[in-house]
Design a protein around this motif. Structure first.
Motif, PDB file in Angstrom:
ATOM      1  N   PHE A 259       0.757  -1.108   0.068  1.00  0.00           N
ATOM      2  CA  PHE A 259      -0.074  -0.111  -0.082  1.00  0.00           C
ATOM      3  C   PHE A 259       0.760   1.349  -0.060  1.00  0.00           C
ATOM      4  CE2 PHE A 259      -2.845  -3.095   1.935  1.00  0.00           C
ATOM      5  CZ  PHE A 259      -3.753  -3.002   1.245  1.00  0.00           C
TER       6      PHE A 259
ATOM      7  N   VAL B 112       2.817   1.907  -3.259  1.00  0.00           N
ATOM      8  CA  VAL B 112       1.739   2.268  -4.139  1.00  0.00           C
ATOM      9  C   VAL B 112       1.582   3.894  -4.243  1.00  0.00           C
ATOM     10  CG1 VAL B 112      -0.646   2.224  -4.946  1.00  0.00           C
ATOM     11  CG2 VAL B 112       0.730   0.235  -4.929  1.00  0.00           C
TER      12      VAL B 112
ATOM     13  N   ASN C 252     -16.584  -5.356  -4.916  1.00  0.00           N
ATOM     14  CA  ASN C 252     -15.327  -6.027  -5.293  1.00  0.00           C
ATOM     15  C   ASN C 252     -15.499  -7.083  -6.428  1.00  0.00           C
ATOM     16  OD1 ASN C 252     -14.265  -4.494  -3.174  1.00  0.00           O
ATOM     17  ND2 ASN C 252     -13.998  -6.120  -1.801  1.00  0.00           N
TER      18      ASN C 252
ATOM     19  N   PRO D 151     -13.616  -1.875 -10.256  1.00  0.00           N
ATOM     20  CA  PRO D 151     -12.459  -2.867 -10.607  1.00  0.00           C
ATOM     21  C   PRO D 151     -12.483  -3.317 -12.169  1.00  0.00           C
ATOM     22  CG  PRO D 151     -13.923  -3.276  -8.669  1.00  0.00           C
ATOM     23  CD  PRO D 151     -14.668  -2.061  -9.388  1.00  0.00           C
TER      24      PRO D 151
ATOM     25  N   LEU E 227     -10.377  -0.700 -13.825  1.00  0.00           N
ATOM     26  CA  LEU E 227      -8.933  -0.816 -13.711  1.00  0.00           C
ATOM     27  C   LEU E 227      -8.515  -2.302 -14.147  1.00  0.00           C
ATOM     28  CD1 LEU E 227      -8.883   0.673 -10.027  1.00  0.00           C
ATOM     29  CD2 LEU E 227      -8.441   1.746 -12.285  1.00  0.00           C
ATOM     30  N   GLY E 228      -9.230  -3.175 -14.015  1.00  0.00           N
ATOM     31  CA  GLY E 228      -8.828  -4.638 -14.410  1.00  0.00           C
ATOM     32  C   GLY E 228      -8.331  -4.790 -16.011  1.00  0.00           C
TER      33      GLY E 228
ATOM     34  N   SER F  84       0.526   3.178 -10.770  1.00  0.00           N
ATOM     35  CA  SER F  84       0.212   3.178  -9.220  1.00  0.00           C
ATOM     36  C   SER F  84      -0.934   4.119  -8.938  1.00  0.00           C
ATOM     37  CB  SER F  84       1.554   3.343  -8.693  1.00  0.00           C
ATOM     38  OG  SER F  84       2.198   4.365  -9.358  1.00  0.00           O
TER      39      SER F  84
ATOM     40  N   SER G 256      -3.694   4.506 -10.750  1.00  0.00           N
ATOM     41  CA  SER G 256      -4.939   3.483 -10.965  1.00  0.00           C
ATOM     42  C   SER G 256      -5.219   2.952  -9.739  1.00  0.00           C
ATOM     43  CB  SER G 256      -4.817   2.907 -12.217  1.00  0.00           C
ATOM     44  OG  SER G 256      -4.156   1.579 -12.075  1.00  0.00           O
ATOM     45  N   ALA G 257      -3.898   2.133  -9.113  1.00  0.00           N
ATOM     46  CA  ALA G 257      -4.094   1.273  -8.085  1.00  0.00           C
ATOM     47  C   ALA G 257      -4.436   1.999  -6.842  1.00  0.00           C
ATOM     48  CB  ALA G 257      -2.792   0.582  -7.767  1.00  0.00           C
TER      49      ALA G 257
ATOM     50  N   GLY H 214      -8.006   2.696  -6.897  1.00  0.00           N
ATOM     51  CA  GLY H 214      -8.928   1.563  -6.582  1.00  0.00           C
ATOM     52  C   GLY H 214      -8.707   1.257  -5.251  1.00  0.00           C
ATOM     53  N   ILE H 215      -7.589   1.637  -4.620  1.00  0.00           N
ATOM     54  CA  ILE H 215      -7.314   1.302  -2.980  1.00  0.00           C
ATOM     55  C   ILE H 215      -8.246   2.108  -2.429  1.00  0.00           C
ATOM     56  CG2 ILE H 215      -5.794   1.313  -0.971  1.00  0.00           C
ATOM     57  CD1 ILE H 215      -3.541   0.323  -3.052  1.00  0.00           C
TER      58      ILE H 215
ATOM     59  N   ALA I  23     -11.943   1.364  -1.174  1.00  0.00           N
ATOM     60  CA  ALA I  23     -12.096   0.149  -0.512  1.00  0.00           C
ATOM     61  C   ALA I  23     -11.690   0.349   1.109  1.00  0.00           C
ATOM     62  CB  ALA I  23     -11.075  -1.062  -1.108  1.00  0.00           C
ATOM     63  N   ILE I  24     -10.345   1.317   1.241  1.00  0.00           N
ATOM     64  CA  ILE I  24      -9.922   1.539   2.528  1.00  0.00           C
ATOM     65  C   ILE I  24     -11.149   2.520   3.205  1.00  0.00           C
ATOM     66  CG2 ILE I  24      -8.220   2.799   4.112  1.00  0.00           C
ATOM     67  CD1 ILE I  24      -6.281   1.651   2.255  1.00  0.00           C
TER      68      ILE I  24
END
Lengths: 318, 284
Positions: B35, B38, B217, B235, B238-239, B253, B255-256, B259-260, B263-264
């Motif tokens: 994390f 990223v 998710n 998701p 991004l995927g 990173s 984009s990641a 996405g994170i 969720a957090i």
């Protein structure tokens, strides 16, 4: 959940009228099942049987399917890719069910029993949150994170190895056919381990502290208490975690799609991705349906076996 | 507690306790490193990345990479899509679960055990075994590549779990409450809406949160069913981009990170409900 206390007592009808009323009563509850039943039929039951039907045909997705009986299954059992995909699945079960369960038991016991009791529950729950965090990520996003870390040029892992003087160990983690599956397994352990930790810690809270105190007075070491008290006491949780994680490992799709697309050279292909390829890339719909059907049968058998075992475990314990 | 065990516990707080604590802290840090890496790289300039590589901490907060990526994929639209789909599924699936569980757990209709087994199976089935027929049927019905189509599918899948869980919860519902309401002349709908739902609200809240996050998710079915840009979820968008291997490292990173973050955020907002809920779901 605190149900409000009730003062009124139900009046008593005579037994016969009451019994008749109950059975009428029960039948009229069926109305409440109708929306759920219709939806279940449309989204699960009908497609499920259609899928089995399609698996007995040759079909490209357009035009009429051609009945071929069990041909797809014969072809399947002679197909090396199919068997390889299931072998990879076994590796993923190790990475998603077995290792996280084992690690989860030790971590949960250490957090609950050691950290929670000696450094306070706050420390334990902060550590638990850190370990659980990967679980909340969409699996596709976890795949992006790791795809980027494991990149061969400029990837964070290789750069790190370089920086600590181990540059010789740098690898094309996801691009080397001998290594890719192991890299994927590593990523999945990271993703999965928080789940058993949380479940097992909750289970440990249920264990009667008197058991530990008695064992401690008898001079039992921490490991002995862990082995003889903690694990047997949370056996139900262990079953549930093993079952749900094994099923999840059999169904794995997202990480494979994002990290490797089944490659390189099919070295990380799994049944779900293999069927997806046949459905939507190769348009061999009948063949894809056969793969999906086999996967479904395996999962259903496994669920039944686990539930049986759990049932028996419960009844012998009582 | 007698003083003897307490003293023993304090004496045991020796080096071995700290060794255990230390190794758990190390483990927690290792879990968090991805994390952090990223986040670091998402806020670097491309030049910084080129000279310092992925491991150096960022010099400052450079947000252009994230903003670029946001605009390129119209991330706001993807967020909205995800919220609409996940929230609709969460609410609808809870409604369906409550109706089913009312009949099974409180109504105790005949054959309820088998009905429950069917719901359990529906929840454990691999989605691969449903995907092509659903794809075919939804195309015929005009539901393919629509959010409604995906909402319907996940409502059923999540409600299968919800039915299973809620039925056993409602199986232990206090009978006196139901009888009392009936004596007061309430019909079954009124009992459901005025007694059962309010009393079970905490459990229903857990289910709403769970269904929301699970649906958020989900990857496989949305990937198949949402092919156009305007319908995709976070998701999936991004995927698919990652799968195309068109992104440079800082954009990856960024984009990641995007996405994170949601969720957090959910994790922090719902943490208490979640940890309580996980244990509700696990052992039943």
């Amino acid at each position: 959940m605190t149900p409000p206390v009730l003062s009124a007592r139900p009046g008593r009808a005579t037994r016969t009228t009451r019994a008749r009323r109950r059975s009428d009563d029960r039948a009229s509850y069926l109305w409440f099942l109708i929306p759920g039943a219709v939806l279940l039929l449309a989204v699960i039951v009908v497609p499920l049987f259609m899928n089995v039907g399609i698996s007995l045909t040759r079909w490209s997705g357009v035009g009429d399917p051609q009945w071929t009986g069990l041909d797809n299954y014969r072809r399947l059992f002679a197909d090396g890719t199919f068997w390889a995909s299931f072998r990879h699945n076994v590796n993923l079960i190790v990475a998603m069910a077995l290792l996280p369960t084992l690690a989860g038991l030790v971590i949960a016991a250490a957090l609950y029993d050691f950290v929670g009791k000696r450094f306070g529950p706050r420390a334990a729950s902060v550590l638990r949150a850190c370990i659980y965090l990967p679980q909340v990520l969409p699996i596709a996003v976890a795949g992006i994170v790791w795809g980027w870390i494991l990149a061969p040029d400029n990837g964070a892992l290789n750069e790190f190895l370089d920086a600590v003087g181990l540059g010789a160990l740098a690898q094309d983690w996801l691009g080397d056919p001998d290594l890719a599956l192991w890299s994927v397994m590593g990523v999945l352990v990271w993703v999965q381990v928080g789940y058993p930790v949380v479940i097992f810690m909750a289970g440990l809270q249920r264990v009667d502290p008197a058991l530990y105190e008695a064992a401690e007075l008898d001079g039992a070491s921490w490991w002995r208490r862990f082995w003889h008290i903690s694990i047997p006491q949370i056996r139900a949780e262990v079953y549930v975690v093993l079952l749900t994680c094994t099923i999840a490992a059999l169904k794995v799709f997202g990480p494979i799609y994002v990290l490797t697309r089944g490659g390189p050279g099919g070295s990380t292909n799994v049944p779900s991705y293999f069927s997806f390829q046949n459905f939507f890339e190769k348009t061999q719909v009948g063949y894809g349906a056969a793969i999906a059907t086999v996967l479904m049968v395996i999962i259903l058998v496994l669920t039944a076996v686990f539930l049986r075992a759990q049932d028996r475990g419960e009844s012998t314990r009582r | 507690m007698s003083p003897a065990p307490a003293r023993r516990a304090r004496r045991r707080l020796g080096w071995s306790s700290y060794a255990v604590l230390l190794s758990l802290v190390v483990l927690a840090v290792v879990m968090l490193i991805p994390f952090v890496v990223v986040a670091f790289n998402a806020v670097k300039t491309p030049e910084e990345y080129a000279t310092g590589g992925p491991l150096s901490p960022p010099q400052g907060l450079y947000l252009d990479g994230i903003i670029d990526f946001w605009q390129r994929v119209d991330f706001g639209e993807k967020l909205l899509n995800s919220v609409v789909i996940s929230a609709s599924v969460a609410v609808l699936a809870v409604v369906v679960s409550v109706l089913n569980a009312y009949a099974l757990g409180i109504g105790r209709v005949r054959g309820r055990l088998w009905i429950l087994v069917v719901f359990l199976i529906a929840n454990t089935l691999p989605q691969e075994a449903l995907v092509y027929p659903l794809y075919y049927l939804w195309t015929q019905l005009g539901l393919y590549d629509t959010q409604l189509g995906v909402i319907v599918i996940f409502t059923v899948i999540q409600a299968a779990f919800g039915t299973y869980l809620l039925s056993s919860v409602l199986g232990t519902f206090p009978r006196e409450l139901l009888e009392a309401a009936r004596i007061d002349g309430a019909n079954k709908w009124q009992v459901l809406l005025r007694v059962v739902v309010p009393v079970s609200r905490p459990t229903l809240a857990v289910l709403v949160v769970f269904f929301f996050i699970w649906t958020w998710n989900e990857f496989f079915l949305p990937l198949v069913f949402l092919i156009s840009n305007e319908t995709q979820t976070v998701p999936v968008a991004l995927g698919v981009l990652q799968g195309q291997r068109l992104m440079d490292p800082t954009m990856s990173s960024a984009s990641a990170l995007l996405g994170i973050i949601p969720a957090i955020a959910f994790f922090l907002i719902f943490q208490r409900t979640l940890t309580r809920g996980i244990t509700v779901g696990a052992v039943k």
